[in-house]
Enzyme design. Structure first.
Site, PDB file in Angstrom:
ATOM      1  N   GLY A  12       0.790  -1.233   0.000  1.00  0.00           N
ATOM      2  CA  GLY A  12       0.000   0.000   0.000  1.00  0.00           C
ATOM      3  C   GLY A  12       0.817   1.275   0.000  1.00  0.00           C
ATOM      4  O   GLY A  12       0.328   2.334   0.410  1.00  0.00           O
ATOM      5  N   SER A  13       2.054   1.216  -0.503  1.00  0.00           N
ATOM      6  CA  SER A  13       2.835   2.465  -0.520  1.00  0.00           C
ATOM      7  C   SER A  13       2.234   3.475  -1.510  1.00  0.00           C
ATOM      8  O   SER A  13       2.255   4.680  -1.259  1.00  0.00           O
ATOM      9  CB  SER A  13       4.318   2.205  -0.816  1.00  0.00           C
ATOM     10  N   ASN A  14       1.669   2.975  -2.617  1.00  0.00           N
ATOM     11  CA  ASN A  14       0.964   3.906  -3.518  1.00  0.00           C
ATOM     12  C   ASN A  14      -0.288   4.465  -2.855  1.00  0.00           C
ATOM     13  O   ASN A  14      -0.582   5.655  -2.984  1.00  0.00           O
ATOM     14  CB  ASN A  14       0.585   3.207  -4.831  1.00  0.00           C
ATOM     15  N   ILE A  87     -11.658  -7.146 -11.578  1.00  0.00           N
ATOM     16  CA  ILE A  87     -12.877  -6.439 -11.157  1.00  0.00           C
ATOM     17  C   ILE A  87     -14.081  -7.068 -11.871  1.00  0.00           C
ATOM     18  O   ILE A  87     -14.098  -7.158 -13.100  1.00  0.00           O
ATOM     19  CB  ILE A  87     -12.779  -4.931 -11.505  1.00  0.00           C
ATOM     20  N   ASN A 101      -6.435   1.878 -12.873  1.00  0.00           N
ATOM     21  CA  ASN A 101      -5.417   0.962 -12.345  1.00  0.00           C
ATOM     22  C   ASN A 101      -4.031   1.469 -12.703  1.00  0.00           C
ATOM     23  O   ASN A 101      -3.859   2.163 -13.715  1.00  0.00           O
ATOM     24  CB  ASN A 101      -5.606  -0.424 -12.970  1.00  0.00           C
ATOM     25  N   HIS A 103      -0.246  -0.120 -13.563  1.00  0.00           N
ATOM     26  CA  HIS A 103       0.469  -1.358 -13.857  1.00  0.00           C
ATOM     27  C   HIS A 103       1.954  -1.041 -13.950  1.00  0.00           C
ATOM     28  O   HIS A 103       2.338  -0.067 -14.609  1.00  0.00           O
ATOM     29  CB  HIS A 103      -0.053  -1.963 -15.163  1.00  0.00           C
TER      30      HIS A 103
END
Ligand code: GAR
Length: 189
Positions: A12-14, A87, A101, A103
């Site tokens: 979860g750093s983004n 999804i 998203n 990538h």
């Protein structure tokens, strides 16, 4: 204020970078983080940053409408930041051009099922690529196939390990993902 809901499966750093970016925004804020992984480090980050976070399971995502209903009430835009499940069509249809998203490669190269995180960087290394990059795209029902919104490249040398490549990619992601989300909100949401 537009409400951003982030999906994240791991570190979860983004997610953290996006949350911090929008703390001072006048157009949007991150109101909730959803994860399919009870051990995800993103939960610790949300606690520290004081952002609501919830765990959900496959049943509530694909079989019944729990996640869909939650999103219909709570989200203006959905951001996938290191989220590893496909999804479901009903969620894609409910949020046309409102699911984004990131990538960690230059799609259409190194996309599709199984191509996530370090798997991507190892494949890039094995193929002796001289460059790689990030792709930010709208989400449809297939992995990594929605319309591309933004790409940025970074050069590679023979000395770059998959770990170095991951670091270069994260640097690009932190710089460009929040700004691109902001542009999409101003245009579409
Ligand atoms: C990011 O590099 C993101 O691009 C990638 O996972 C990493 C998550 O890092 N996403 C995918 O591979 C999706 N197919 P983070 O949890 O530290 O943000």
């Amino acid at each position: 204020m537009k409400r951003i809901v982030i999906f994240a499966s791991g570190s979860g750093s983004n997610a953290e970078n996006i949350i911090k970016h929008f703390k001072s925004s006048k157009i949007a804020s991150v109101t909730h983080v959803l994860s399919n992984n009870e051990h995800a480090k993103v939960f610790d980050r949300c606690e520290r940053l004081n952002v609501d976070a919830s765990l959900f399971d496959k049943e509530s995502f694909t079989k019944d409408d729990t996640v869909l209903t939650f999103l219909q009430v709570e989200a203006d835009i959905i951001v996938l930041a290191g989220f590893l499940w496909r999804i479901p069509a009903k969620i894609v249809e409910a949020f046309p051009n409102k699911i984004i998203n990131i990538h960690p490669a230059l799609l259409p190269k190194y996309g599709g099922k199984g191509m996530y995180g370090m798997n991507v960087h190892k494949a890039v290394k094995e193929n002796n690529e001289t460059e790689t990059g990030i792709t930010i795209h709208y989400v449809n029902e297939n992995y990594d196939e929605g319309a591309i919104i933004f790409q940025a490249k970074t050069a590679l040398t023979n000395n770059d390990s998959p770990e170095n490549i991951a670091e270069k990619i994260h640097t690009l992601e932190y710089e460009h993902f929040p700004k691109t989300i902001e542009e999409v909100i101003l245009k579409n949401v």
